[in-house]
Design a protein around this motif. Structure first.
Motif, mmCIF file in Angstrom:
data_model
loop_
_atom_site.group_PDB
_atom_site.id
_atom_site.type_symbol
_atom_site.label_atom_id
_atom_site.label_comp_id
_atom_site.label_asym_id
_atom_site.label_seq_id
_atom_site.Cartn_x
_atom_site.Cartn_y
_atom_site.Cartn_z
ATOM 1 N N LYS A 129 0.828 -1.208 0.000
ATOM 2 C CA LYS A 129 0.000 0.000 0.000
ATOM 3 C C LYS A 129 0.864 1.261 0.000
ATOM 4 O O LYS A 129 0.532 2.246 -0.669
ATOM 5 C CB LYS A 129 -0.944 -0.015 1.198
ATOM 6 C CG LYS A 129 -2.029 -1.093 1.094
ATOM 7 C CD LYS A 129 -2.889 -1.148 2.342
ATOM 8 C CE LYS A 129 -3.963 -2.212 2.199
ATOM 9 N NZ LYS A 129 -4.815 -2.301 3.409
ATOM 10 N N PHE A 130 1.968 1.242 0.724
ATOM 11 C CA PHE A 130 2.853 2.410 0.748
ATOM 12 C C PHE A 130 3.493 2.632 -0.620
ATOM 13 O O PHE A 130 3.616 3.773 -1.073
ATOM 14 C CB PHE A 130 3.930 2.242 1.815
ATOM 15 C CG PHE A 130 3.438 2.409 3.230
ATOM 16 C CD1 PHE A 130 2.156 2.863 3.501
ATOM 17 C CD2 PHE A 130 4.260 2.099 4.305
ATOM 18 C CE1 PHE A 130 1.695 3.017 4.808
ATOM 19 C CE2 PHE A 130 3.822 2.255 5.615
ATOM 20 C CZ PHE A 130 2.545 2.709 5.873
ATOM 21 N N VAL A 131 3.912 1.546 -1.261
ATOM 22 C CA VAL A 131 4.519 1.677 -2.590
ATOM 23 C C VAL A 131 3.487 2.177 -3.593
ATOM 24 O O VAL A 131 3.774 3.061 -4.417
ATOM 25 C CB VAL A 131 5.120 0.336 -3.043
ATOM 26 C CG1 VAL A 131 5.582 0.406 -4.506
ATOM 27 C CG2 VAL A 131 6.288 -0.061 -2.146
ATOM 28 N N ARG A 132 2.274 1.639 -3.517
ATOM 29 C CA ARG A 132 1.231 2.057 -4.451
ATOM 30 C C ARG A 132 0.892 3.535 -4.269
ATOM 31 O O ARG A 132 0.764 4.284 -5.243
ATOM 32 C CB ARG A 132 -0.025 1.203 -4.243
ATOM 33 C CG ARG A 132 -1.142 1.544 -5.227
ATOM 34 C CD ARG A 132 -2.410 0.761 -4.956
ATOM 35 N NE ARG A 132 -3.462 1.157 -5.877
ATOM 36 C CZ ARG A 132 -4.754 1.206 -5.562
ATOM 37 N NH1 ARG A 132 -5.159 0.870 -4.341
ATOM 38 N NH2 ARG A 132 -5.641 1.585 -6.455
ATOM 39 N N LEU A 133 0.764 3.979 -3.020
ATOM 40 C CA LEU A 133 0.421 5.372 -2.765
ATOM 41 C C LEU A 133 1.509 6.311 -3.294
ATOM 42 O O LEU A 133 1.202 7.341 -3.907
ATOM 43 C CB LEU A 133 0.228 5.607 -1.268
ATOM 44 C CG LEU A 133 -0.028 7.067 -0.855
ATOM 45 C CD1 LEU A 133 -1.305 7.607 -1.491
ATOM 46 C CD2 LEU A 133 -0.088 7.196 0.664
ATOM 47 N N SER A 134 2.766 5.963 -3.086
ATOM 48 C CA SER A 134 3.842 6.851 -3.524
ATOM 49 C C SER A 134 3.841 7.001 -5.031
ATOM 50 O O SER A 134 4.096 8.095 -5.556
ATOM 51 C CB SER A 134 5.197 6.339 -3.027
ATOM 52 O OG SER A 134 5.550 5.112 -3.635
ATOM 53 N N PHE A 135 3.520 5.912 -5.756
ATOM 54 C CA PHE A 135 3.471 6.018 -7.218
ATOM 55 C C PHE A 135 2.245 6.802 -7.671
ATOM 56 O O PHE A 135 2.335 7.680 -8.534
ATOM 57 C CB PHE A 135 3.465 4.634 -7.862
ATOM 58 C CG PHE A 135 3.330 4.696 -9.366
ATOM 59 C CD1 PHE A 135 4.398 5.086 -10.151
ATOM 60 C CD2 PHE A 135 2.126 4.402 -9.982
ATOM 61 C CE1 PHE A 135 4.280 5.169 -11.537
ATOM 62 C CE2 PHE A 135 1.991 4.484 -11.357
ATOM 63 C CZ PHE A 135 3.076 4.871 -12.137
#
Length: 235
Positions: free
Chosen positions: A53-59
């Motif tokens: 979720k953190f990786v998805r949000l940053s992208f």
């Protein structure tokens, strides 16, 4: 193709893209950064779904300009509201974060920590740069005036659009090369699809919290035949 090197590009590309939006470097000490990182590690310790979720949000934030703003009413951002709320509560409730960096920088760091934890979950050692995303974190992104919310509708690839959509969004709109675009697709080794978010349901790979090369292996394998049947991903 070295799959691990391509995989390592995933977060490096996202952060490099994010660095394009650094306007004025802010002073942050190592001690201050470690305190913020520990908050993010704590969220992952509580729920390892936060890795993806953190990786998805940053992208997704960088599709809109890496400005700490997300339109949660945009269907392409479905499922990210709880992650935004999680980070927002931490940001507003901890001056050790809000007095040091803006939301855009906070979200970017969350993406870094998510990717690094995913690599560690796969058994990668932080000293092994062939699989561990070693990243120099920079601050200075400018939050939009309404952060963390926006009404802007950003364009994401259509789920059923194939390579044409990847080229339109990643290459034409975001300026990535073909190699960059292929590499960043490897982020799908993290997380899964959910019908309530995207209309389809199912994991991309078996180990959903590991930043490894499983997504590429799945795509290259002649033993897999991918199909979408009534909103379910099958292979």
């Amino acid at each position: 193709m070295n799959l691990y090197n391509s995989l390592n590009q995933v977060i490096l590309l996202t952060l490099a893209l994010s660095h394009n939006f650094v306007r004025e470097a802010l002073a942050i000490t190592i001690e201050e950064q470690v305190i913020i990182e520990n908050v993010l590690h704590g969220f992952i310790n509580q729920n390892d779904d936060n890795i993806a979720k953190f990786v998805r949000l940053s992208f997704h934030d960088c599709v809109g300009g890496c400005d700490g703003c997300l339109n949660v009413n945009n269907p392409d951002n479905n499922g990210l509201q709880p992650t935004v709320s999680l980070l927002e509560n931490a940001y507003n409730g901890n001056q050790a974060i809000s007095d040091v960096i803006g939301r855009a920088d906070f979200w970017a760091l969350a993406g870094v920590i998510g990717a690094q934890r995913g690599a560690l979950e796969d058994g990668c050692q932080s000293s092994d740069l062939s699989c561990y995303p070693s990243i120099t974190y920079r601050t200075g992104r400018i939050d939009c005036l309404t952060s963390p919310n926006t009404n802007d509708i950003e364009s994401f690839p259509n789920l059923e659009g194939g390579m044409t959509e990847v080229e339109r969004v990643l290459m034409t709109n975001m300026g990535m090369t073909l190699q960059d675009s292929v590499a960043i697709m490897g982020a799908h080794t993290l997380g899964r699809t959910r019908r309530r978010n995207s209309g389809v349901n199912g994991p991309w790979v078996r180990q959903q919290d590991r930043l490894d090369n499983a997504f590429y292996i799945q795509l290259q394998s002649t033993n897999n035949q991918w199909n979408q049947v009534q909103g379910i991903l099958l292979n």
